[in-house]
Scaffold this motif. Structure first.
Motif, PDB file in Angstrom:
ATOM      1  N   LYS A 104      -1.826  10.093   5.089  1.00 22.77           N
ATOM      2  CA  LYS A 104      -2.140   9.058   4.117  1.00 22.77           C
ATOM      3  C   LYS A 104      -2.958   9.639   2.967  1.00 22.77           C
ATOM      4  O   LYS A 104      -3.743  10.567   3.145  1.00 22.77           O
ATOM      5  N   GLU A 111      -5.008  -1.939   2.962  1.00 27.78           N
ATOM      6  CA  GLU A 111      -3.876  -1.497   3.775  1.00 27.78           C
ATOM      7  C   GLU A 111      -3.272  -0.278   3.081  1.00 27.78           C
ATOM      8  O   GLU A 111      -2.622  -0.402   2.052  1.00 27.78           O
ATOM      9  N   ASN A 112      -3.513   0.876   3.643  1.00 26.81           N
ATOM     10  CA  ASN A 112      -3.051   2.138   3.061  1.00 26.81           C
ATOM     11  C   ASN A 112      -1.839   2.625   3.843  1.00 26.81           C
ATOM     12  O   ASN A 112      -1.965   3.129   4.955  1.00 26.81           O
ATOM     13  N   ILE A 113      -0.658   2.472   3.254  1.00 22.62           N
ATOM     14  CA  ILE A 113       0.563   2.930   3.932  1.00 22.62           C
ATOM     15  C   ILE A 113       1.265   3.971   3.052  1.00 22.62           C
ATOM     16  O   ILE A 113       2.483   3.987   2.912  1.00 22.62           O
ATOM     17  N   ARG A 137      -2.475  -6.717  -4.497  1.00 21.79           N
ATOM     18  CA  ARG A 137      -3.135  -7.423  -3.400  1.00 21.79           C
ATOM     19  C   ARG A 137      -2.329  -8.673  -3.092  1.00 21.79           C
ATOM     20  O   ARG A 137      -1.434  -9.056  -3.862  1.00 21.79           O
ATOM     21  N   THR A 171      -6.753  -8.624   0.337  1.00 20.83           N
ATOM     22  CA  THR A 171      -6.269  -7.429   1.016  1.00 20.83           C
ATOM     23  C   THR A 171      -5.482  -6.593   0.014  1.00 20.83           C
ATOM     24  O   THR A 171      -4.464  -7.036  -0.531  1.00 20.83           O
ATOM     25  N   LEU A 216      -3.089  -3.725  -1.039  1.00 26.22           N
ATOM     26  CA  LEU A 216      -1.962  -3.018  -0.436  1.00 26.22           C
ATOM     27  C   LEU A 216      -1.582  -1.826  -1.308  1.00 26.22           C
ATOM     28  O   LEU A 216      -1.234  -1.995  -2.480  1.00 26.22           O
ATOM     29  N   LYS A 223       0.911   1.568  -1.367  1.00 24.72           N
ATOM     30  CA  LYS A 223       2.025   2.211  -0.686  1.00 24.72           C
ATOM     31  C   LYS A 223       2.766   3.140  -1.639  1.00 24.72           C
ATOM     32  O   LYS A 223       2.582   3.102  -2.855  1.00 24.72           O
TER      33      LYS A 223
END
Length: 473
Positions: free
Chosen positions: A195, A210-212, A227, A235, A237, A239
């Motif tokens: 990541k 949320e680290n994808i 978010r 949250t 996000l 990616k």
């Protein structure tokens, strides 16, 4: 009649004749520009040109018609603010406490009174935290109270687009703002394919991440940052494939909550503890004891509103003007702001407010309707007001130099000669301000292009028109 007097009269007549000839020539060139601009076949243009040095109108085209002004409306807000508040006006965010301190415990509440400071940043938050720390307090046996009584709870202006969130140019308005109601996100690849490294400021537990992402690869697509804004969720996000450093700025839902929860969080980082459910909103009592005040001069807010066309700064000016004009009224609304602007428009400019509609301070709303004539009256009022014009003129973007005109007109004769406010919203491109002609006349101009799909065409038109104005004598 003496020969000298006759010669003077002839010279005056010649000067007037030449001046009229130049004015007619400028008018013909603008007419030609309008006729040759193909994008105007499907769009509208409102234009008004006024020679402030000669005190005469030079040109008009549909100047009495109503248009959505976009950010040119910030001229109205800023001129009103400088006239009503003055250049020495200060915005103050204050910290105080009630009760008493026994050893390392505050038996009472901490209060932060918001004053809608759009420049309140992390270093200012640290000043509040350090002020508490320096008292020796380590426990707050009470509440952390945010006073947001300056404004009502409606966090966006009338006619603002709901889907402009979570972009940073549309934060949630509140008397308590931290980092402009936004978070700054920095992303960089880590070693290997893991990541990416993510850093978010200001540091707070008010948001989640949320680290994808995947480092050093293109798999996963381009990096995206958002978010869960549709659900008023903070949250964040992140990616995509991260191959280099990048950054993003997002607004945060509930600006006052972001401020107060981050205040509690950063107190805790300094070993000053308050219950997580201690945050409350109310009015600061009159008998609290002051700890610290963050003071912001209006000049910093004015410059960002005009130079950078910042919406938050313009809204702050709008509400401070409203409070001043309405005699300190609390729980201010945009409707109150409309009344205040109209009152100034009628009393100081002698303009009929019933002919226009102004509902916010920044020009984002689709409900705003003004004419080039109205905007021109504000430009003229500023120019002829010795206390208003210097700070106003100094805060406008300069062609080819800074602000929203940094990359416009830099290679033309207009370089450094145009100081003007830009405006852009869907379908609208506008430009209004001042230009110094080659004969050293100060020219005020207003150009509003509406129903425009290709902004580049409108901007080229505006830039070319400014070049023509250089030849006014």
């Amino acid at each position: 009649m003496t020969i000298i007097i006759k010669k003077l009269l002839v010279m005056c007549a010649l000067a007037i004749f030449c001046s009229n000839m130049y004015s007619q020539n400028v008018s013909r060139r603008i007419d030609s520009l309008i006729n040759k601009s193909s994008f105007l076949e499907t769009s509208e243009a409102g234009i008004l040109i006024y020679d402030l040095t000669a005190k005469k109108e030079v040109y008009r085209h549909q100047a009495e018609k109503l248009y959505r002004p976009a950010s040119v409306e910030k001229i109205i807000t800023s001129v009103t603010a400088l006239s009503v508040l003055g250049k020495d006006y200060d915005i103050k965010t204050s910290l105080s406490y009630s009760g008493y301190i026994d050893n390392d415990t505050l038996h009472g509440n901490l209060y932060v009174k918001g004053d809608f400071d759009p420049e309140f940043m992390q270093e200012d938050m640290e000043s509040l935290v350090n002020a508490v720390y320096n008292t020796g307090i380590h426990y707050v046996d009470g509440r952390l109270v945010g006073d947001v009584s300056m404004m009502d709870s409606v966090y966006w202006g009338p006619g603002w687009a709901w889907d402009d969130t979570p972009d940073s140019f549309q934060p949630y308005l509140s008397p308590l703002m931290l980092n402009r109601g936004c978070v700054n996100i920095s992303i960089s690849p880590s070693s290997g394919k893991g990541k990416a490294d993510v850093e978010i400021n200001p540091e707070s537990d008010f948001y989640m991440v949320e680290n994808i992402t995947k480092s050093n690869t293109s798999s996963g697509g381009n990096v995206s940052v958002t978010r869960k804004w549709l659900y008023n969720d903070n949250t964040i996000l992140i990616k995509g494939g991260v191959r280099g450093k990048s950054g993003s700025v997002l607004n945060v839902f509930d600006a006052k909550g972001f401020f107060m929860n981050t205040f509690r969080y950063q107190l805790e980082k300094k070993n000053i503890f308050a219950s997580h459910d201690s945050i409350f909103y109310g009015v600061v009592p009159s008998d609290t004891k002051g700890l610290y005040t963050v003071t912001r001069n209006v000049d910093a807010v004015l410059k960002r509103a005009l130079k950078e066309s910042d919406n938050l700064s313009a809204e702050s000016l709008f509400f401070h003007v409203t409070r001043e004009i309405l005699g300190g009224k609390k729980k201010l609304s945009h409707k109150d702001g409309q009344k205040a602007i109209y009152r100034f428009m009628e009393s100081d400019l002698n303009m009929d407010s019933r002919k226009y509609r102004i509902v916010d301070g920044c020009g984002v709303s689709d409900y705003n309707y003004v004419s080039p004539e109205l905007v021109m009256e504000y430009l003229k009022y500023a120019f002829y007001s010795p206390l208003v014009f210097p700070p106003f003129y100094d805060s406008l973007p300069i062609a080819g130099i800074d602000g929203t005109l940094k990359y416009r007109m830099g290679k033309s004769r207009c370089f450094r000669n145009v100081r003007a406010k830009t405006g852009t919203i869907t379908g609208v491109s506008s430009l209004a301000g001042y230009i110094t002609s080659e004969s050293k006349h100060t020219i005020a101009f207003v150009i509003i292009n509406q129903n425009v799909l290709k902004y580049v065409s409108a901007r080229k038109f505006q830039d070319r028109l400014c070049e023509i104005l250089l030849d006014i004598k």
